[in-house]
Design a protein around this motif. Structure first.
Motif, PDB file in Angstrom:
ATOM      1  N   MET A   1      -3.380   5.023  -5.070  1.00 60.27           N
ATOM      2  CA  MET A   1      -2.878   3.642  -4.975  1.00 60.27           C
ATOM      3  C   MET A   1      -3.333   2.829  -6.179  1.00 60.27           C
ATOM      4  O   MET A   1      -2.544   2.076  -6.774  1.00 60.27           O
ATOM      5  CB  MET A   1      -3.397   2.997  -3.685  1.00 60.27           C
TER       6      MET A   1
ATOM      7  N   THR B   1       2.246  -1.840 -14.987  1.00 66.05           N
ATOM      8  CA  THR B   1       3.051  -0.612 -14.922  1.00 66.05           C
ATOM      9  C   THR B   1       4.231  -0.639 -15.891  1.00 66.05           C
ATOM     10  O   THR B   1       4.588   0.392 -16.469  1.00 66.05           O
ATOM     11  CB  THR B   1       3.574  -0.400 -13.500  1.00 66.05           C
TER      12      THR B   1
ATOM     13  N   VAL C   1      -1.298   3.760  -9.215  1.00 60.99           N
ATOM     14  CA  VAL C   1       0.050   3.177  -9.229  1.00 60.99           C
ATOM     15  C   VAL C   1      -0.002   1.718  -9.684  1.00 60.99           C
ATOM     16  O   VAL C   1       0.861   1.256 -10.444  1.00 60.99           O
ATOM     17  CB  VAL C   1       0.697   3.303  -7.824  1.00 60.99           C
ATOM     18  N   ARG C   2      -1.006   0.985  -9.241  1.00 59.45           N
ATOM     19  CA  ARG C   2      -1.081  -0.442  -9.577  1.00 59.45           C
ATOM     20  C   ARG C   2      -1.480  -0.679 -11.036  1.00 59.45           C
ATOM     21  O   ARG C   2      -1.031  -1.659 -11.645  1.00 59.45           O
ATOM     22  CB  ARG C   2      -2.085  -1.126  -8.647  1.00 59.45           C
TER      23      ARG C   2
ATOM     24  N   GLN D   1       0.815  -1.210   0.000  1.00 52.42           N
ATOM     25  CA  GLN D   1       0.000   0.000   0.000  1.00 52.42           C
ATOM     26  C   GLN D   1       0.850   1.263   0.000  1.00 52.42           C
ATOM     27  O   GLN D   1       0.345   2.336  -0.321  1.00 52.42           O
ATOM     28  CB  GLN D   1      -0.929   0.007   1.213  1.00 52.42           C
TER      29      GLN D   1
ATOM     30  N   ASN E   1       2.962   1.767  -2.097  1.00 54.42           N
ATOM     31  CA  ASN E   1       3.278   1.879  -3.541  1.00 54.42           C
ATOM     32  C   ASN E   1       4.716   1.470  -3.852  1.00 54.42           C
ATOM     33  O   ASN E   1       5.300   1.946  -4.827  1.00 54.42           O
ATOM     34  CB  ASN E   1       3.018   3.303  -4.052  1.00 54.42           C
TER      35      ASN E   1
END
Length: 597
Positions: free
Chosen positions: A281, A156, A284-285, A116, A118
């Motif tokens: 979050m 990503t 980012v994922r 979490q 990141n």
């Protein structure tokens, strides 16, 4: 002894009521168990603030209880307190390791905190490490989490990343440069840094430059924010916008409610920050570029979709612009100047400013058409009415359609009648409205590209100043409008700006300045080849001359009356002095007698 006696002095006032269960002499272990159970109870019902409160109470009684510490880290993760949750889970892991009670549950909580936070690479490494430590069924949770982290890393750093870099390579390097500058730490004194940058190094507190965004950039950020929310939370994106609006909602955060305002402000701000942290979050994922690549893996299909969307927007924009032009022409035919100006301000200030040349290739032509139509409508109202007399009172101001100052009838104060009360902090709504409009026009002036648009904006600013009886500001803005008119060779807007200066000077009875401005306006009317405007300015010059003659004659009459009064007083004094010299009147011997005489 005195200090010991002071400790036994009871506190003043009524103390807080003690709950019944606190009156029972529980042991610390039992009381800690009660707090832990209450924390778990509130955590199951998603009341994490209450749960953290009771977990804190339990940890005060038993600081080395690593199970309670890990549960508190779970509650903190649910409220987006990622850094604090990660530190709690790591502390719980160290405690269990020191007691030789290493737990897979606590280690998984550490991995969740890193995830979490990141840090996808570190989370993957921690999960792999725990698969080597534990055996059997305990590994299953780490393996399932590893699958999720691997998929996030594919999103990503997968196939969607290279097209994104190719499209935004220039912007990426610029952003990286800005971030590197922010990361640099300069330990030199502030005055040296400012001197090297060519800024003022005398101020101890440097001025913070306010970031001023163009209307187009504001619209871009607003649209990007909406797309971001729509992708990650689907139909609930409107709730995020509503929560954001509550942060500055005057109906909710009222100044009159002094106690609840601070509480509600803190509540709305904290809840909005929690939502935005969770959205970041998710971003980012699975970034936006990965989401787009998953929807359109084929470049040709993506390009075709973008072109189709662009054509739809262009077509709708063209229809909207044609409808706006039709409305403007109808209002010009009706000579409804006020409604025309309102429509133009809403169309040009709210819609056209957020359109690019890609969406609206005919943008300059449309702007020129609209503002020229407005100028023609404004000039058509300057005509000489039938049976107009130059010699009547305020003939020039009447001809220029200038509103005369009217004396306001203030209501008399009556005790018990609240409608007659005059509040001390009462503000004029018209003044506030004019200030808001001027600030809006000045903001548009910052980002106006074309001189004809600047002519319109400066004319409107000058007109608002004139309506508020600020003649000097009106003349200043009108002169700047004339300079812009010379750049774009717009004679009509230059003529209208001259009219504003004439109105400002005529309202202040400045005859010489009015005459000079009328002469320049007359030359502009000749260049425009408009007999109507020429006769209008000619009539204005006659009115100005007549008013000047009336004022001059009134001054001469007042001067002659003043001279006649002075001559009679001097004759009386001369006759009195001659009588005194002949001895018919005796000269007073003292100052008091002279005063009495």
């Amino acid at each position: 002894m005195a200090t010991n006696a002071a400790n036994f002095v009871p506190a003043a006032g009524i103390q807080e009521a003690i709950p019944i269960w606190k009156k029972i002499d529980w042991s610390e272990e039992v009381e800690q168990g009660i707090y832990k159970d209450w924390g778990a109870y509130y955590s199951r019902r998603d009341r994490e603030d209450k749960a953290m409160y009771y977990y804190d109470k339990a940890l005060e009684l038993a600081p080395e209880d690593f199970v309670t510490l890990s549960k508190r880290s779970m509650s903190k993760r649910k409220t987006a307190k990622v850094e604090s949750a990660l530190s709690d889970s790591r502390a719980a892991k160290d405690m269990s390791k020191n007691m030789n009670k290493e737990s897979a549950f606590i280690n998984l909580e550490v991995c969740e905190g890193i995830y979490q936070h990141n840090e996808l690479e570190n989370a993957k490494a921690a999960l792999h490490e725990n698969t080597q430590i534990f055996k059997g069924n305990k590994i299953q949770a780490f393996v399932e989490r590893l699958i999720v982290v691997d998929e996030n890393l594919k999103d990503t750093c997968g196939d969607g990343l290279s097209p994104f870099f190719l499209e935004n390579e220039k912007h990426i390097y610029e952003i990286k440069k800005i971030l590197d500058e922010k990361m640099m730490v300069d330990n030199r004194p502030l005055w040296k840094i400012l001197k090297e940058q060519g800024k003022c190094d005398v101020l101890s507190i440097p001025d913070i430059e306010e970031e001023i965004l163009s209307p187009l950039e504001i619209a871009r950020r607003k649209r990007a924010f909406e797309i971001f929310n729509q992708i990650y939370i689907d139909k609930s994106w409107i709730d995020v916008l509503f929560l954001k609006s509550l942060k500055s909602n005057k109906n909710l955060l009222m100044d009159e409610f002094k106690e609840s305002k601070d509480i509600l402000t803190k509540l709305t701000t904290s809840e909005y920050e929690i939502v935005m942290k969770f959205l970041k979050m998710n971003h980012v994922r699975c970034p936006l570029y990965a989401n787009r690549y998953q929807q359109y893996p084929n470049k040709e299909a993506l390009k075709k979709f973008q072109e189709a969307y662009l054509y739809r927007v262009q077509y709708q924009t063209r229809r909207t612009m044609l409808a706006a032009l039709r409305t403007i022409r109808i209002l010009r035919a009706k000579s409804d100047v006020n409604r025309l100006l309102n429509v133009v301000e809403s169309v040009m200030g709210d819609y056209v400013v957020v359109k690019t040349h890609r969406v609206m290739p005919w943008k300059f032509e449309f702007i020129a058409e609209v503002y020229n139509t407005v100028a023609l409508t404004l000039s058509e109202q300057y005509t000489v009415p039938n049976n107009f007399k130059v010699t009547k009172d305020n003939a020039l101001l009447t001809l220029l359609r200038h509103q005369m100052d009217t004396v306001k009838d203030f209501p008399k104060f009556k005790f018990g009648d609240r409608s007659t009360h005059q509040e001390p902090d009462l503000t004029d709504p018209n003044m506030l409205r004019s200030r808001r409009m001027i600030s809006r026009l000045e903001m548009r002036m910052r980002f106006a590209k074309y001189s004809i648009e600047k002519c319109y904006l400066l004319y409107q600013i000058a007109n608002i100043h004139l309506k508020s009886n600020r003649g000097d500001e009106c003349s200043f803005a009108a002169h700047k409008a004339i300079e812009e008119c010379n750049k774009c060779n717009s004679l009509l807007w230059s003529f209208l700006s001259h009219i504003l200066i004439i109105r400002a000077n005529a309202a202040l009875h400045k005859f010489s300045r009015t005459k000079a401005c009328l002469i320049s306006a007359l030359s502009l009317a000749e260049k425009l080849n408009s007999p109507r405007l020429f006769s209008f300015i000619d009539t204005c010059m006659a009115c100005n001359k007549a008013e000047y003659q009336n004022k001059k004659s009134s001054f001469q009459i007042n001067a002659s009356r003043r001279e006649s009064k002075l001559s009679t007083v001097s004759l009386q004094r001369a006759s009195k002095s001659s009588m005194i010299s002949r001895g018919e009147l005796t000269r007073p011997h003292s100052l008091s007698s002279l005063v009495m005489e």
